[in-house]
Design a protein around this motif. Sequence first.
Motif, PDB file in Angstrom:
ATOM      1  N   THR A 241       0.799  -1.249   0.000  1.00 43.29           N
ATOM      2  CA  THR A 241       0.000   0.000   0.000  1.00 43.29           C
ATOM      3  C   THR A 241       0.827   1.293   0.000  1.00 43.29           C
ATOM      4  OG1 THR A 241      -0.320   0.271   2.407  1.00 43.29           O
ATOM      5  CG2 THR A 241      -1.899  -1.162   1.264  1.00 43.29           C
ATOM      6  N   ARG A 310      -0.135   6.255   1.640  1.00 44.95           N
ATOM      7  CA  ARG A 310      -0.691   4.902   1.472  1.00 44.95           C
ATOM      8  C   ARG A 310      -2.090   4.955   0.850  1.00 44.95           C
ATOM      9  NH1 ARG A 310      -1.268   2.128   6.589  1.00 44.95           N
ATOM     10  NH2 ARG A 310      -1.321   0.285   5.258  1.00 44.95           N
ATOM     11  N   VAL A 312      -5.131   3.595   1.371  1.00 45.90           N
ATOM     12  CA  VAL A 312      -6.011   2.859   2.290  1.00 45.90           C
ATOM     13  C   VAL A 312      -7.163   3.767   2.728  1.00 45.90           C
ATOM     14  CG1 VAL A 312      -4.227   1.319   3.191  1.00 45.90           C
ATOM     15  CG2 VAL A 312      -4.513   3.557   4.216  1.00 45.90           C
ATOM     16  N   CYS A 315      -7.944   2.133   7.402  1.00 42.58           N
ATOM     17  CA  CYS A 315      -6.920   1.111   7.698  1.00 42.58           C
ATOM     18  C   CYS A 315      -6.724   1.019   9.209  1.00 42.58           C
ATOM     19  CB  CYS A 315      -5.636   1.516   7.002  1.00 42.58           C
ATOM     20  SG  CYS A 315      -4.222   0.538   7.428  1.00 42.58           S
ATOM     21  N   GLU A 316      -6.726  -0.206   9.734  1.00 41.57           N
ATOM     22  CA  GLU A 316      -6.686  -0.392  11.179  1.00 41.57           C
ATOM     23  C   GLU A 316      -5.300  -0.149  11.786  1.00 41.57           C
ATOM     24  OE1 GLU A 316      -6.568  -4.249  12.982  1.00 41.57           O
ATOM     25  OE2 GLU A 316      -8.514  -3.892  13.895  1.00 41.57           O
ATOM     26  N   CYS A 321      -2.224  -6.244  10.930  1.00 43.59           N
ATOM     27  CA  CYS A 321      -1.904  -5.587   9.668  1.00 43.59           C
ATOM     28  C   CYS A 321      -0.608  -6.055   9.025  1.00 43.59           C
ATOM     29  CB  CYS A 321      -1.896  -4.079   9.865  1.00 43.59           C
ATOM     30  SG  CYS A 321      -3.586  -3.491  10.012  1.00 43.59           S
ATOM     31  N   CYS A 324      -0.843  -8.014   5.712  1.00 44.85           N
ATOM     32  CA  CYS A 324      -1.430  -7.289   4.579  1.00 44.85           C
ATOM     33  C   CYS A 324      -1.008  -7.870   3.222  1.00 44.85           C
ATOM     34  CB  CYS A 324      -0.944  -5.841   4.706  1.00 44.85           C
ATOM     35  SG  CYS A 324      -1.797  -4.623   3.752  1.00 44.85           S
ATOM     36  N   CYS A 328      -5.844  -7.944   2.454  1.00 40.32           N
ATOM     37  CA  CYS A 328      -6.421  -7.223   3.595  1.00 40.32           C
ATOM     38  C   CYS A 328      -7.773  -7.826   3.948  1.00 40.32           C
ATOM     39  CB  CYS A 328      -6.578  -5.736   3.242  1.00 40.32           C
ATOM     40  SG  CYS A 328      -7.484  -4.835   4.510  1.00 40.32           S
ATOM     41  N   LEU A 330      -9.789  -6.689   6.016  1.00 33.05           N
ATOM     42  CA  LEU A 330     -10.712  -5.652   6.475  1.00 33.05           C
ATOM     43  C   LEU A 330     -11.209  -4.766   5.339  1.00 33.05           C
ATOM     44  CD1 LEU A 330      -8.598  -4.676   9.613  1.00 33.05           C
ATOM     45  CD2 LEU A 330     -10.534  -6.249   9.513  1.00 33.05           C
ATOM     46  N   ALA A 332      -9.668  -2.572   3.627  1.00 35.23           N
ATOM     47  CA  ALA A 332      -9.173  -1.186   3.655  1.00 35.23           C
ATOM     48  C   ALA A 332      -8.219  -0.875   2.501  1.00 35.23           C
ATOM     49  CB  ALA A 332      -8.461  -0.930   4.984  1.00 35.23           C
ATOM     50  N   LYS A 333      -7.548  -1.901   2.010  1.00 35.53           N
ATOM     51  CA  LYS A 333      -6.567  -1.670   0.929  1.00 35.53           C
ATOM     52  C   LYS A 333      -7.305  -1.333  -0.363  1.00 35.53           C
ATOM     53  CE  LYS A 333      -3.155  -4.640   0.651  1.00 35.53           C
ATOM     54  NZ  LYS A 333      -2.362  -5.837   0.327  1.00 35.53           N
TER      55      LYS A 333
END
Length: 648
Positions: A241, A310, A312, A315-316, A321, A324, A328, A330, A332-333
Motif C-alpha cells: 500500500t 498509502r 487505504v 486502515c486499522e 496488519c 497485509c 487485507c 478488512l 481497507a486496501k
Amino acid sequence: MELTPKQWRALEAICDTFAPGANGTPGATGMGVPRVLWNAVGRNPREAERRQVAQLLSLWDTRLVTALGGGGLTRFSDLSPARREEVLRAWCDSRIPQRRAAFQALRKGALLFYYMVPGENGRSPVWDRIGYPGPLGPNPEAPRKALEPLAVDRDTTLECDVCVVGSGAGGGAAAGVLAAAGLDVVVVEAGGYYDDEDFDGGEFEGYGRMYMYGGGAATHDQSVALLAGSCLGGGTTINYTTSFRTPDDVREEWASHGVPAFAGDEYARSLDAVCERLGVNQEHNAPSAREQMLQRGLTGLGWHADFMPRNVRGCEQGKVCGYCNYGCRLGAKQSTVKTWLADAYAAGTRILVGTHAERVIVERGAAAGVEARTTAGHRVSLRARAVVSGCGAIHTPALLRRSGLENINIGKHLRLHPATVVWGVYDEEVRPWEGTMQAIYSDQHRYLDGGYGVKYETAAIHPSLLVVFSPWRSAAEHARMMEALPHSVPIGILLRDRDGGEVKVDRAGQPVVKYRLSDYDVHHVRRGVEGAAEIHEAAGAQRVFSSHSRDVSYTPGNGGRARFMQEADACGWDTGRCTYGSFHIMGSARMGGSPETSACNPRGETWEVRGLYVCDGSAFPSASGVNPMISIESIAHMNAAGIADSLR
Ligand SMILES: Cc1cc2nc3c(=O)[nH]c(=O)nc-3n(C[C@H](O)[C@H](O)[C@H](O)COP(=O)(O)OP(=O)(O)OC[C@H]3O[C@@H](n4cnc5c(N)ncnc54)[C@H](O)[C@@H]3O)c2cc1C
Ligand code: SF4
C-alpha cells in the motif's frame, strides 16, 4: 513428472540436511516438505527448468557429485549430518555460478516450505519453536465478494471494444478508465478471484493462491527472487500500500526518452486522478514496534525520515496488519479490485478469471482480439477493436513475442529495484510480523549519484522473508537465527537500478529473466548496506547481519562495522553471494520516442501493431526510483484516456 525412488531419497536427504528438526520438532521430511517442494517445482511453467531439477536429483546421490562437493566417495544420503552440511556449504561457496544457483534454489525451496507448511492439523510445531503465531484465519465478519466473474464452462467467443489482459495496477486502472468512457470492456486475468472473505494471513496459502508461480519465481541464475501478484487485482491485492507519486526528476528523465507528456500536465492530471481514486493519504502511519526501531535509528543519526503515503481507507494499522501482503481481511486496501475494477464492473465490464491469454490476434497490422484458455482448458476467443496488455513486466514481453512482435526492445531495459536486507537483532521483542506494513521511509541516500541511489524501507516479516534473506551455514546456526525472529528487524535497501536486465522468451513462449547487477549499481547497494547497519546501530541493535551467503555479522562497537563491510566485500555482491529480491518489475516494453530505443510509442501503443497498447510496469522508460504502483496506474490512466479518444 514423478520422481524415482532414488530421486526421492536425494530430495529427502537434502531437505533434512537443511532442516533436520530440533528440540523435538520434526525435520523437513517429517513435515512433508519434499512432496510440497516437488509439487511447487511442477508449478514452474518452463519444462526445461523442471527437467533440470529432476536431473540434479538423479545425480545428487551419486559418489561423483558428493566428491565434487568435497564429501569423499560416499553417497550423500550415507554421509553423517555434519559431512552433508559440508557438501552443501561447498556448493554454496563454489566458484561455479551454476552450483551456487542450484544451492540457492534448494536452500530456498527446502527452508521456505519447512517454515511455511501448516502441517497436518493446520498448526505447525515449527512455528511454536520460533515463537511465530501462524495465520490469523478468515475474518468471520468479512463481506461477500462484490464482483461476479463471467463463468466460462465451454469454448466461448466474446466481442467487445477493448480486451484488457491482466487486472493488476496497469490493467485494472486501464479497464476502469475505458469503461468510464462508455466502452465495452472484457478483462482477462490468469489468476483467481480472492477477496476479504478468503484472506486468512497464511503464508503457504497466500503465496500459493495469489503470487506468480506460488512465490517461487526468480531470475534464471536464482540471483534475484521475483515477487509479483497473480490474482484478480495482481500486485495491488497483495502489496504493501505504499503510494509514492512519480518524482519530478524521474518524470523529466522519462520525458527525455521522447515522451514529453511525462513532464507535463497530462501525466500530472493522471497522477492526481489515481491518487484521488485510491484515497492516497499520509494519515495511516502508526509505526509498529519494528518501525519504531527504524524511526529511532534515523532520528538518532539526524537522517531524513518521513511518513509513507498509502492507498487505504479505514486502515486499522493494528496487530493483524502485518499480514497485509496476503490480502487485507478488512477491505481497507484500495486495490484495483476495490476501485477501478469495481467501477468497470458497475459499468458493465465482463471479468474472466483463471483465463490465460495465449496471444493477441493481429489482422492487417492491427490488434483484432485475444486468444485465451481457461485453467479447465476451454478456449476463449475475444474479438476486440483494441487490446491492452497489462500482464506485468515479465509476462507482457512474452505475450507480445507470442503474438509475433519483433521489435528488439521488447524484453530489454528490464529494471528490478533489487532489494537486499540488513537485519538487526534487538533485546526487545518486536514481533516483526505485526503492525502497519510500511509506515516510515528514508531518502537519506536516494540521490547518491544524480537520480540514483537507495531508499530505506522496512516491512512486516514472517518466517518466509527471514528464510529468503538470510544465510544458511549449518542447520543449528540457522535454527538459532529463526528462533530470534521475534527480536529481528529488517531494513530493506531498495536500489534504483540504472543498468538492467532482460526478459527473454523461450521457444515455448515462456519468459526467462536475465539480470546482473553492474559495478555502478553494486556501489550504491554497498552504501545502502552500510547505511542500514548505521541505522540499526543507532537504534540499539545487539547484533547486525546482512543477506550474504556467508555469516556476515557484527556486534556494534569496537570497529565492528568496518570489519562487517570488509567481510561483505570478501563474500561478494554477485550471483549467489548476496541475496536480492525484486518487488518492483519494470521497463521491459518501454515507451519512448523511437522504435530504435523503445517498444511502444508515446501513447503506449506498440510500434508494430496498431491498437495494441501496453499499460503496466513494462511501459516505464527507466526505473521509477519509488515504489511503482501509482506510476503504473497513472501511465495506464493516461494511455487509456488516449485509447478511449481514438475509439470514440
Ligand atoms: C509483495 C509486494 C509488495 C509490494 N508493495 C508495493 C507497495 O507498497 N507500493 C508500490 O507502489 N508497489 C508495490 N509493489 C509493486 C506493485 O504491486 C507492482 O509493481 C504492480 O502491481 C505491478 O503492476 P502491473 O500492472 O505491472 O502488473 P501486476 O500488478 O503484476 O498485474 C499483472 C497481472 O496480469 C496477470 N497476467 C499475466 N500474464 C497473463 C496472461 N497471459 N493472461 C492473463 N493474465 C495474465 C497476472 O496474473 C497479474 O494478475 C509490491 C509488489 C509485491 C509483490
Ligand atoms: S494495514 Fe491492515 S487494515 Fe490496512 S490495508 Fe493492510 S491489512 Fe488492511
